[in-house]
Write an enzyme that holds these catalytic residues in place. Sequence first.
Site, short mmCIF file in Angstrom:
data_model
loop_
_atom_site.label_atom_id
_atom_site.label_comp_id
_atom_site.label_asym_id
_atom_site.label_seq_id
_atom_site.Cartn_x
_atom_site.Cartn_y
_atom_site.Cartn_z
CG HIS A 147 -38.27 43.40 55.49
ND1 HIS A 147 -38.25 42.37 54.58
CD2 HIS A 147 -37.00 43.52 55.96
CE1 HIS A 147 -37.02 41.87 54.50
NE2 HIS A 147 -36.24 42.55 55.32
CG MET A 314 -28.78 26.55 42.04
SD MET A 314 -28.79 25.09 40.98
CE MET A 314 -27.86 23.94 42.00
#
EC number: 2.8.2.-
Length: 408
Positions: A147, A314
């Site tokens: 990250h 979605m």
Amino acid sequence: MKRAGRTMVERTSKFLLIVAASVCFMLILYQYVGPGLSLGAPSGRPYAEEPDLFPTPDPHYVKKYYFPVRELERELAFDMKGEDVIVFLHIQKTGGTTFGRHLVQNVRLEVPCDCRPGQKKCTCYRPNRRETWLFSRFSTGWSCGLHADWTELTNCVPGVLGRRESAPNRTPRKFYYITLLRDPVSRYLSEWRHVQRGATWKTSLHMCDGRTPTPEELPSCYEGTDWSGCTLQEFMDCPYNLANNRQVRMLADLSLVGCYNMSFIPENKRAQILLESAKKNLKDMAFFGLTEFQRKTQYLFERTFNLKFIRPFMQYNSTRAGGVEVDNDTIRRIEELNDLDMQLYDYAKDLFQQRYQYKRQLERMEQRIKNREERLLHRSNEALPKEETEEQGRLPTEDYMSHIIEKW
């Protein structure tokens, strides 16, 4: 008859000039009036079977910040066959895992990414050579650290790709940074639940100015291997918790504030510098999306890079953070702990919405102009005398061509 045809052509030319002038006027007008203008719908786009795939622009949207048109257009000449590279800055608990999978599995490409079962990474080569066009967790892995933030990536990515894909006298690469942001309260609660289950990011490097922070600069919130089972109160009480204002910290240039050395400058000044740096870096990124607006995120990515997704995004509202019941006092406490993130998200959301409004309305305006031109052309064809129309539409037959040749 010919004179009537010329008159009709002249009228058509004048009308097209008026339409072109109107387009220029509307673009100038937008600069001052804002995205409240209702200018129409897109044309020629995928998902034609789902006309309501992308939300209709809100004609009543009130913008909070002023952004010039150049900050709203964001249409890049991304060259996958050249030296361009998309770099995905993945902030924890912002939906980056789902979006990262979209990038390697759901983009319509000339040469699709090679994703094999059981492997964590996919091979995403350019169509014309064996070099990557995507720097992300699912393509190159955590090559700059787990990250990695803006400070780490901007200092690391060029060197990593230079070593992997070295070539003599090559054109310098052009990097397009992208990221996702999320509502700070939801993101914070999601990170707490993730940590509560035993997850850690203790292998993250936090590299800044050529070194990692000392234990004194970056103390741990827990003893032992992880912080599993911690309560939300314990999570909020740790003053060193990197979950606090994580989005600002990961998007800002930490070199401006002495990295993780909290004594480098006063706390209030440090906070303001970090916030302004994060805003600038976010605005200058090629693209950013918002977890809460999946379809709009898809739309803006497609229009920015001229890349199309195979399946529509979605919107999942039932997240782990959504299942956490907290009282108003706790929510206010989380907002206080993430005050910088709250300000950044407010800024980002407005820029995101303005970009969406601008692009959708511009497409609708272009469609209207196209429809008018088609109607005008149809009317001009109908207005031509029948004999002239038939003469224009007559195709030379073989006998007719032979007659011309013999006569010549």
